[in-house]
Structures are given as C-alpha cells and as structure tokens.
Design an enzyme around this catalytic site. Structure first.
Site, short mmCIF file in Angstrom:
data_model
loop_
_atom_site.label_atom_id
_atom_site.label_comp_id
_atom_site.label_asym_id
_atom_site.label_seq_id
_atom_site.Cartn_x
_atom_site.Cartn_y
_atom_site.Cartn_z
N GLN A 236 5.11 -122.54 -94.39
CA GLN A 236 4.80 -121.80 -93.18
C GLN A 236 5.65 -120.53 -93.09
O GLN A 236 5.53 -119.79 -92.10
CB GLN A 236 5.05 -122.67 -91.94
N ARG A 383 5.06 -129.30 -83.81
CA ARG A 383 4.52 -128.58 -82.66
C ARG A 383 5.50 -128.60 -81.49
O ARG A 383 5.08 -128.74 -80.35
CB ARG A 383 3.21 -129.27 -82.24
N CYS A 384 6.80 -128.47 -81.80
CA CYS A 384 7.81 -128.71 -80.78
C CYS A 384 8.36 -127.43 -80.19
O CYS A 384 9.12 -127.50 -79.23
CB CYS A 384 8.95 -129.54 -81.35
N GLU A 753 1.12 -124.84 -79.25
CA GLU A 753 2.02 -125.98 -79.11
C GLU A 753 2.06 -126.53 -77.70
O GLU A 753 2.49 -127.65 -77.47
CB GLU A 753 3.42 -125.62 -79.60
#
Lengths: 801, 287, 158
Positions: A236, A383-384, A753
């Site tokens: 990523q 996804r934090c 997110e």
C-alpha cells in the site's frame, strides 16, 4: 444559444465529481485479467517458502540444512547466519523498533520466520521446508499483556536488555516499549475529583486481522548485469518500500523499481515490510534470478500485521444532566514481539487522542503504555485510521455507560454533548482541530428515518415479554488524511502526497499519483476529479499508480488518506493546468486573462457569447501556439502537504434481536449515515460503506485471534476466523449529509474507514443495549453466540419454567 | 497448501478398488476429497497411495426398492438434495444435506465419505443412527451389511476395516405421517455444527409411538440420546416432557471444547437443537 | 511420482499437460496453462476464489487434483466473454458495482453463471444461499446480489 440544458449535458458528459459513473478498472477484473503479484511470471523465476517456528518463545540450538539442500530443485536455504554478513538479519520497523528478518538465535512468536528455502517451484519448496531440521529449546512464554511488566516476567527482547531509552520515551521494564500521553493530567484529575457524576468502564478491543482475500507476496528480481532491483509487491506504500529497501541494501533508489500491481484488498495489512519480502529480495540478489514469495492463509493470519489488542479504561466526569466535564483514558497496548506498527513516527499510539469524539469535552487526559508479548508483531491495521477504531470505541462505549448510569436516553446524551455547528473549526482538548461538522442534523436524520421513538417503544414491549432486543447508536468523528508533514512522517518522510497530470495534444489525459488503490476505485475517482477541474470527460483520463519509476513520490493509501491528500494534490495540479490553459485561451481569443470565465469545459469571454475555447482546443494549442515567453506543453505536478487532517463523521444505528436460547444475534437493521464532505462518486462511496460495515460486523460479532498459554495461535484458518458469507451478512441501509471540509480544495474528506470505525462500537452498543435493563453496561467482543449465551445464562434468562 | 507426494491409482471397478487397497499399504480412498485433500494440503495426512473411486458408476444412483431406499456411496450432497425419491420418501436427509458446507463443496462431498470418515462433526452419521440405516461394505472377503447402530466407535474410528469400501447406504422409506426435523447451530455457513440434532418420530393419535434423537458433534462420535428417547416414547409429548428429555440429552453429551464453545455451552446447545427438532417433528407429524 | 498426461477442455479448447498426481487443478490452470483469472485465497477450501465450472458443476479448484479433471470440461472466467462481448453476468457486475479489488470476482462470476443455470429466477435469499461458497471482503455482498438479480432478469428476457 447555449441553454441550461446544454450546460447540463456538457456536465453529464464529463462524468466528473458527483457522478455515479461505472468504474474504469472493472472490465479487466471481470474478465480475469487483473494483474496480481501471484499472476506474475518471470523467466527463470524461483520460489521462496519459509521455515517457521512451532514455538512462541525458544532458543534455536541448531539448524540443519543438509537434507533440504540435497533435494533436487532446491537452490538455497538461508538462515540468520547467512544474512549477518549483509547486516540484514534484523531490519528497522516503521515504529522505530527492529524486527528479525530471520530468527537470530531465538524465536519470539509462533510461526516466526526461521529459514527461507528457495526452489524451482512451490511444490519442491513445500517439500524442502519439511526437511530443514531445527532444534529448539523452549523458553517461558508471555501472552498476558497485564503480566508483561511484572518483576518476574520472562525477558523477551534480549537485544534490548539495558537499552532503556526507547524511541518514544524511557522504558521502565525490558518488556515495556513506550509510555505516551496527551492532554492535561492534573486539571483532568481535579475535575474527576470534584465531579457530580463519574463512570469508569474497562474494555478490551480484541486482536483481529484484516485478512484481505489476497495474501501478501512479492516477486523480487535483481538484474546482475545492470545492478537494478525490481520488486513486484503487495504494498500500500510502494515509494516507502523503495526508500527502505535502498537504505537496507545500499542500492540507490534510482536503481530500484517497486511496483504495486493490482492488489486484492489491503485494509492496512499491506503497509508494513515483512520478512518474506526482504528474504525474497536477498535471495534474488544472491542468486541473480527472480524469486517469488507468496504466503498461504495460515502464515498470513499468524504473522502479518494484526489489528488492535488494546486494553482500555475509559472514564467520564459529568454533571447530573450528562454534560461531560472531563475524559480520562488509560490503555495497555499489546504489540506482540516487535513494535512493527505502521503509525506516523511521532505517534506510537496513532491518532488515538481523537477519543474526545464528536463531543465538546473541556479537558482530557490520555495515556498509553505499549508492551511486548510472545505474539505476532503489529497492531495498526484493518481500516483503523491509526487507532481511531480504538478511540471511537472507548468514547462511544463510555458515553453509553454514562447514559445508563444517569438514566438518560443514549441519543439525548449525545445531543447534549455535541460540538455545535457554530463551534467549528473546533479545537479539542487533546490537540486536534475538527475542520467541520454538523452532528445534530446527522443524528436527527437517522432517528427520524428509523423511527427511533417507535423502536424504543417496541423494545419496552419486548422486554416486558422477556425478549432481548437492542438498539445501538454511535455518533462518531473520524480523523483521516494523514497528514501535515510538520507532525506526520513515516521514517522521516513527510506525509504529503502527489499528483502529476499531463494533457495530450488531442485532449486526453494521463495522470499519476503517489497513492495506490487496492479496490477503492482510484482509476475512476481521480479521473472524475480531473474531469471536473479540466472539463475533459473522465473516460478520456488515464490514471496510473504504484510504479515508483513513473509515479511521483507518495506515502501510499491507508488511513483513508487518498481523497484528502492525493485528491487534493490532484485538484491542485489540475488547477495549475487550468491556470496555464486560461493564459493560452486568452492568447487564442486575443483577450486578457481577466476577460475570461470558466464554464464546465471551456473558457468564455465575459459578455461576448460565442467567443470561447474548449479545453480540448487549448490542449492542441499548448503544443504549437502558446503566448510569447511561455513554454509549450500542458502538465503540472503538485506535492500537497495538507494543512490539517479531515474529519468525516457519521451516525449509525443498529437494531438487534438476540435468541436467548442460543445466544445468536440477528441484525434486524443497520442504518448508516455518513458525511464525508463532497462526494466524488456516490456509487463507490456506498460500496465502500457496505464493505466497511461488513468488516465491522465480522470484527464485532465473531473475529478473534486468541493465543493459548503456550503462545499457540488459535483460530488462524478460515475454518475458525470469522469471514461472514452472503448468508450471515446483514442488509445495509446508507444515507448521507454533506458538510464540506473548509481546507480541502474539493471539500472532500475521505470515507472508506468510517464504516469500520463507526460500526464496531455500534454493534457492541446494540448487543449491550439488549441487556441494559438488567444492569449490564458492557460486554467485550466478539459477540459470538457462545459469549452472548454465557451472559444470558449468567443472568438466568434461558431458564424454562 | 501443497500435499506431499503420493502414487495415484484410478480404480476401474469396486473390486479393483479393493484389490488396490489390499495391494498398497498406507492407501486412502479418494471419494469427494473435500475432507481428505484439505488434510493432505496441511500435511496432517500423507498417504503414500490414493485410490480414486470417482469413475465408478456402480457407486452412484438413488433407487427405491420396495420400502428401502438405496443410495450409492458416491452420491454427492447436491445429488441427495435434488433427488425426487428422497424429497418424497426421506425428506430429512434432504434437509440435512442442505446444511452441509457450501454449494461448491456439496458438488463433491459424498454421503459415503461423510459417513465413513468418522468425524464427530459430520452431519450424516447421527442421521444414519436415527434412520436405522444399513451400510453395504465390500472387502477382500466379500460383502457384508452393517447396521449404522454400532458402526461408529469413536473419533475417526468405525468398524470399517483396512481394505474395505462402503458401497451403498440403505434407509427405510418414511411411512406416511412420519415427523422429522433437523436443527444445526453453526457459527457461519460452511462451519461444522456447534451442535446439531436430527429427530424422527411417529405419532399414534397424540401419543408418540416411536422417536429417535441423534446428536452431532456432542461427543467423540455421533450418538442417539437413548435415555431421552425412552422418556418420550409412548407418551404425549408436552413442553414439560421435552424439558425433561433435554436434561437427559445434556447428561449424555461430552463435547470437545474449541473456539465454538466450551463444554457447558455445547451441551446446552445440543439440548436446544433437540428441543427445536422435536418441535419441528411434532408439527410435521400432526399436519 | 512420475507425471501423468492429463487432457481436458478448458474454455472450449483442448489442452494437454503433464502433472504430478498431487498437482492441484488451480495450479495447473494458473501456472501451466497461464490462465490466472482463477485465484487462491486460503488453504482450507473456504474462500471460493478458486471456483471453476467442472463438468457442469461449480467446484473449488484448490481441492481438486488435476488428474480428476482428465477428460473433463472446465470453464473459467476467461471463457465467459465471447466475440460479441462481455457475458451478461460480467456486465451486470460492472453496472451494479459488484466488485472492488477484483480478487473474488472471477470465482463469483463463474459461480453466478452456474447458479443462474440451476435457479434462473432466484430471490435475494436464494442468491445469498446459492453464492455462500464465495467470500468477499470489499463489497459487503449487497451489490453482488443486485448484480446477480439484474443478470437473472436480463438472461430471462433474452
């Protein structure tokens, strides 16, 4: 004569910002022509596979490679001893710690990499790893974070003994990683001492794993002839990988090419640099051939970046009307054996101090202590938004506890404490400036849509009949778009992002960004931004990301930063082009720049109908007819350093019915209202919401990665690890409001997110609410049938007459 | 992810399969392969020989032979679901098959494999017990018929000897008015049962003339809750009586503890599945 | 063990390969035959991203030996479009935003293809049950259900 209908048609033809246009990346995916790492085949390519430790904590007495090396088709077996001369047996992590690339004399967690085997194909490699003989001497295991700093706790990191100056603070114990604080301790403590009402709630945000369907992997190819290293990698953050690989290997960045091809889901799992990548790169350099490493699912769940593992205590001080006077939070953070968290380097607890939430909290104090245990390394993933999942969980749960104590409705207490629209931009007690928000409108919209009063009435009736119905409500504020480089850096590189746009003579566009999509639809949404800025149909705009040879430097895609930072860079670069185009148009129309106005896809001379030049015409002219003193061409680059984060927000409401004889929870309804500012592609936003809600459902209702006392990782296959199928997944209802970000060029905030951050406490709130009339204030996740039934049974609710 | 090496033999007939089994030590039958191959991919099983019986048409087919249904051991779960004969004459087995695994796995998983594997988590064994099924088994010494009752000895342990192959499952066709039910508690689609129970019963007026209660994944192997059955047989089944039967069921359970739950939870769930299956069976028998 | 000669139809074309008995069909399709649309996502036969159509049945190619496909008829995602263009189901996934990262998509498409042959007019619940052998992390399934429903309607009209 141009009419409003003409203008609408020209607008529609662009398929720009606001249009739910179909995605440009889809045709190749639906034909099976995606290009994922494991699809890549290079001439002479070999396969790497890892020998892994069965023990959570052990000394390595010996490693015997003979039998493995004797297997036909095996080219090499490497251990830490082979990497030592290159000083590559340890590598730096993104959190300022070090991590073993191959276990150096001891192993610190089960499945840790001990040796790497390189063979002709994956079948031989699989056979070879069984033939590597490793002798271990087991050591006492530490899996309970609460015991990590006991005087008699086992020493885990022998490499750190005596080094009590940690990266972020002094270490008070060899298993202590950092102590971190934010806010004002003494004023906060004083408010608690004097408050009319206080509540305290302990809660555990359990260890889970992002588990994208594509595991991690790479193909590393070192070309001995020209000294050039190419790595195709599930990353990523390809540019960060290039810089790190350069620092580790000594090869200059100009001779390293990192390519993130199509990525089958990231969710924060593919940010860090894993030993498998480094081993493949080393093997390729040593052998002079391409080496592929792709892990299997068990390796993936057991060793790559897990998420959460935060033991939190949330406290609120309030008056008897439920108005918050102070917030106090303490956290014990279990980071596993190495601190490999992917946080901006100044924030060992990420952006956790957003935990004042959507509320006007006058004073607050937060402290986090990180510890080592014999578990896989990591903590920030899934996804934090850098620990925002944990932050929103603690404030939303503790606020519900306060509401229950005071007997105030859970929607009403939120309304009483919301930051008001006129207070924005709002400086929180923990140092953030919320850019914009309208929490009251969002809440009211949701409560009306679901008939909240009707639901509470129904709940009262059901309770009278002994049935368990719960209503969960969460009003969250997110913080995304890391971030201003004065505070945010990864390994010293500021967290700006970039876009480079080039308009071709015949009017189509090529653009490259420093971010990298993993399914979020950048090839479509970035094109939409440029389409609206430049008046060129998005269909004619080609977006590329992920190849460090061509893309401008970026920090990658995670923490929902692409739209806030990459999208801003894209808009600003496009505006630079339009500014130049305006000069060219003025030159072509023989007027001054100020005489022109922009109208969808063309420059018009003010007050003179018919005198206009389209962007397409300007593009052609840019290559042959530019004003005196101007260089030809029509392109721009922007490196955007955001002035602030962005703060999307939302209101989520969940209705559950619990089967009191089995503990199964049926999600009857889930209503999600999100405000992400300007909405670039509503269809894609909805898709992101659905996906984030589903992952939130999985976390709250079933996912877990427990360890037993010996440090054995449990539940690390898809047999146990809860990935909901079509059947279990609830129906999602989505809604929205639009409160643009005042500092973002498009007013857009990012969204992907939010559904994960907001839904997890919402599911928990709903399950707890089903029992709240019986005095239950909190239940730890996951809320699988087993755990919920235990609560039911303990309360005697399943007794039959 | 990658199985170890083995020698592969495609059997040309049942007799050939038996011959191959006796010729090769450390041989396993490849039927549907969706229990065996996953174990081999994790290298929990590493047979030296695999004998593929997928080509044997004599192991396929579902027939109604008088009052007996005859099912070829290689019949897949989806074939069971699609069978008109079973839908009419033994709908319980259709209901059970629908709750096994997922659509793709059901195209390969076979009833013979599910029964013979001896996994306490598999769904068919408890069903075979309540249906009084018979298994036709062929071996080097010829053919024998084994009652389901007594076939299951323990975890991964049945009376199937080395070198034997199950070829057919025989079930009595349901008599008119038979009540039946199957309830399976699971964490998600495709999971083994946290607990499951097939129930078959017949009513004589309001009285239960016979009842069979099976338990899946509530002990080291599938079993019938015989004490509970005895309590209900010959009685008018009331909710109060079902509660008493549930107590008997719990007393008979000894489930393995795992991430699905501890013994207390699984035991209570076994009882709950029994309650629901009895209620379903009563509703069907009365309609 | 020595490699065996295996011959089968892949997307309408006859193919011949040499494979060890232990070679998994998904590896044969991806590595030997270069059709990388079919993916690998787990080691326990749960995720379904390896789904192909074998002799008229949806199966998980990671749990089939290549030798078991001998003489068979295999359809993968690469065989769904034809000279006229995308298959109705492929287009429906695009139209309804039934994919994001694309990794589960080939398996979903091939399963949806066979599912709609088995059940041409399914309800939403039947779609959920019929596709329950295919996992997705990105979409939350909702738009995939819309895509399959839309494809069903279009196929019935055709």
């Amino acid at each position: 004569m141009a009419t409003p209908a003409d203008e609408m048609n020209r607008q529609d033809a662009l398929e720009g910002v606001g249009c739910s246009r179909k995605r440009k990346e889809d045709p190749r995916f639906v034909q099976g022509k995606g290009n994922y790492v494991d699809d890549i085949k290079m001439s002479g390519m070999l396969f790497a596979d890892m020998v892994r430790s069965p023990f959570a904590h052990a000394r390595i007495k010996s490693i015997n490679k003979e039998k493995a090396l004797a297997l036909p088709g095996v080219h090499a077996v490497l251990t830490a001893d082979d990497l030592k001369p290159l000083n590559l047996h340890w590598m730096p992590t993104l959190a300022g710690d070090v991590q073993a690339v191959l276990a150096d004399e001891k192993v610190h967690f089960q499945y840790q990499e001990v040796a790497v085997v390189i063979a002709d194909d994956r079948y031989i490699a699989a056979d070879a790893i069984d033939l590597v003989e490793v002798e271990y001497e087991p050591l006492p295991v530490l899996v309970d974070a609460h015991k990590a700093m006991d005087p008699d706790a086992p020493i885990l990191r022998e490499d750190l003994v005596g080094k009590m100056d940690g990266k972020h603070s002094k270490r008070v114990h060899n298993n202590h990683i950092f102590h971190w604080e934010a806010g004002d301790k003494d004023p906060t403590d004083r408010v608690f001492d004097e408050a009319e009402v206080t509540v305290e709630q302990q809660m555990y945000y359990h260890r889970v794993h992002p588990s994208p369907l594509e595991t991690c992997g790479c193909v590393a190819s070192f070309d001995k002839v020209n000294g050039h290293l190419t790595v195709y990698i599930t990353s990523q953050a390809p540019h960060v990988v290039r810089t790190v690989v350069s620092l580790l290997s000594g090869i200059p960045e100009s001779k390293i090419r990192i390519v993130s091809p199509d990525i089958g889901g990231g969710f924060g799992n593919k940010v860090g640099i894993y030993p498998g990548y480094v081993n493949a790169i080393v093997a390729s350099i040593v052998l002079g051939r391409p080496v592929k490493w792709v892990e299997d699912r068990m390796e993936h769940l057991s060793t790559t970046a897990f998420a959460r593992d935060y033991h939190m205590t949330g406290e609120l001080a309030a008056d008897k009307d439920g108005r918050i006077k102070a917030l106090r939070v303490k956290v014990l953070a279990d980071h596993g054996a190495f601190d490999a968290c992917a946080d901006p380097s100044k924030f060992p607890a990420g952006l956790f101090h957003i935990c004042t939430g959507s509320y006007d909290v006058p004073v607050a104090h937060v402290q986090v202590d990180g510890v080592y245990t014999n578990k896989a390394p990591g903590g920030v993933a899934y996804r934090c938004s850098f620990r925002v999942t944990e932050a929103v969980y603690v404030i939303e749960r503790t606020l519900d506890v306060l509401a229950q104590k005071l007997g105030i409705d859970k929607a009403e207490i939120r309304r009483r404490n919301f930051v008001k629209p006129e207070q924005f931009p709002y400086d929180t007690a923990l140092g953030w400036q919320l850019d914009s928000g309208d929490y009251h409108t969002a809440l009211d919209k949701v409560l009306k849509a679901v008939d909240y009063d009707g639901l509470r009435k129904e709940q009262a009736e059901k309770r009278a009949q002994g049935e368990l119905m719960g209503i969960g409500l969460v009003t969250f504020t997110e913080i995304v778009g890391a971030g201003p480089s004065r505070t945010c850096d990864i390994l010293g590189i500021g967290m700006f992002d970039s876009a480079e746009i080039r308009v071709h003579p015949t009017g189509s566009v090529m653009a490259r960004m420093g971010t990298i999509t993993q399914g979020q639809g950048h090839q479509t949404t970035y094109a939409q931004i440029i389409a609206t800025e430049l008046g060129i149909p998005s269909e004619q705009i080609q977006i590329e990301e992920g190849d460090t040879d061509t893309a401008p430097y970026g920090l990658g895609t995670y923490g929902s930063r692409s739209t806030p930072v990459g999208g801003a860079a894209t808009a600003v670069a496009a505006r630079k082009i339009r500014a130049k185009a305006q000069k060219i148009a003025a030159h072509l129309l023989e007027v001054s720049e100020d005489d022109l106005e922009w109208d969808v896809d063309r420059f018009k001379v003010k007050g003179v109908p018919g005198q206009e030049k389209t962007m397409k015409e300007v593009a052609w002219a840019a290559y042959n007819n530019v004003p005196e003193g101007m260089e030809p061409g029509l392109e721009a680059v922007d490196y955007y350093d955001p002035p602030n984060f962005t703060y999307p927000f939302g209101t989520y409401l969940c209705v559950v019915d619990i089967d009191k004889y089995t503990g199964q929870t049926h999600v009857r309804r889930f209503y999600a209202l999100d405000d992400c500012g300007t909405r670039i592609n509503p269809m894609i936003i909805d898709g992101q919401i659905h996906g984030g809600l589903n992952e939130g459902y999985a976390v709250a209702m079933g996912q877990e990665l427990p360890y037993d006392e010996e440090g054995n990782a449990l539940g690390n296959t898809f047999m146990d690890y809860f990935i909901p199928t079509f059947v279990e997944t609830p129906k999602w209802e989505t809604d929205y409001t639009v409160t643009p970000s005042p500092h973002h060029p498009l007013g857009a905030k990012g969204v992907a997110e939010s559904p994960h951050v907001g839904s997890i406490p919402c599911f928990t709130a709903a399950v707890v609410d089903a029992f709240s009339h019986l005095g239950i204030t909190h239940m730890d996740m996951p809320h699988n049938a087993y755990r919920v039934w235990k609560q039911i049974h303990q309360l005697g609710l399943d007794k039959r007459g | 992810m990658i199985p170890g090496e083995f020698e592969y033999h495609a059997a040309s007939s049942v007799d050939d399969a038996i011959k191959l089994l006796s010729e090769h030590e450390d041989a396993k039958i490849l039927a549907g392969g969706h229990s065996l191959l996953p174990m081999m991919k994790l290298r929990f099983a590493e047979p030296a020989h695999l004998i593929d019986i997928n080509g044997l048409s004599e192991l396929k087919g579902i027939e109604l032979d008088g009052d007996t249904i005859r099912i070829g051991a290689m019949t897949t779960e989806n074939e069971l679901i699609a069978s008109d004969i079973l839908q009419q004459h033994c709908p319980l087995i259709v209901d059970v098959a629908k709750l096994i695994a997922d659509p793709q796995v059901r195209n390969k998983g076979t009833i013979g494999g599910d029964v013979a594997h001896g996994d306490p988590g598999n769904d068919h064994p408890a069903l075979m017990l309540v249906l009084d099924a018979q298994f036709v088994i062929k071996g080097p010494d010829g053919e024998r018929v084994q009652e389901a009752n007594g076939f299951f000895l323990g975890t991964y342990w049945t009376t199937l000897e080395e070198g034997e192959l199950m070829t057919e499952i025989r079930l009595p066709a349901f008599k008119a008015g038979t009540g039946y039910g199957y309830n399976k508690l699971k964490r998600k689609t495709g999971d083994f049962a946290t607990a499951a129970s097939p129930v078959v019963l017949t009513l004589d007026g309001d009285t239960c003339s016979d009842i069979r209660i099976g338990l899946t994944n509530a002990g080291p192997m599938a079993f019938r809750a015989e004490a509970a059955e005895d309590l209900l047989r010959g009685q008018v089944i009331t909710e109060a009586l079902i509660e008493q039967a549930a107590e008997q069921v719990m007393a008979a359970c000894e489930p393995a503890e795992d991430l699905r739950g501890d013994a207390e939870y699984k035991t209570h769930m076994a009882a709950e599945m029994v309650r629901r299956s009895i209620r379903d069976a009563l509703a069907r028998a009365r309609s | 063990m020595a490699k065996q000669h295996i011959s089968f139809k892949l997307n309408g074309q006859q193919v011949d390969v040499l494979a060890e008995p232990r070679e998994l069909l998904v590896h044969t399709i991806r590595e030997q035959l270069g059709q990388t649309g079919t993916h690998i996502g787990c080691d326990t036969s749960h995720c379904g991203v390896c789904t192909v159509d074998l002799n008229g049945d949806s199966v998980k190619a990671c749990t089939i030996l290549a030798v078991q496909a001998n003489g068979g008829d295999v359809l993968t995602v690469e065989g769904m479009a034809d000279a006229a263009g995308l298959h109705v189901i492929q287009q429906a996934f695009i139209d309804e935003h039934g994919l994001q990262c694309g990794f589960c998509t080939p398996g979903m498409l091939i399963r949806a293809y066979r599912f709609l042959q088995e059940n041409p007019d399914p309800t939403d619940d039947e779609i959920r049950a019929g596709m329950s052998g295919n996992l997705c992390r990105c979409t939350g399934y909702q738009n995939i259900i819309k895509a399959v429903k839309s494809a069903a309607q279009k196929l019935q009209q055709a």
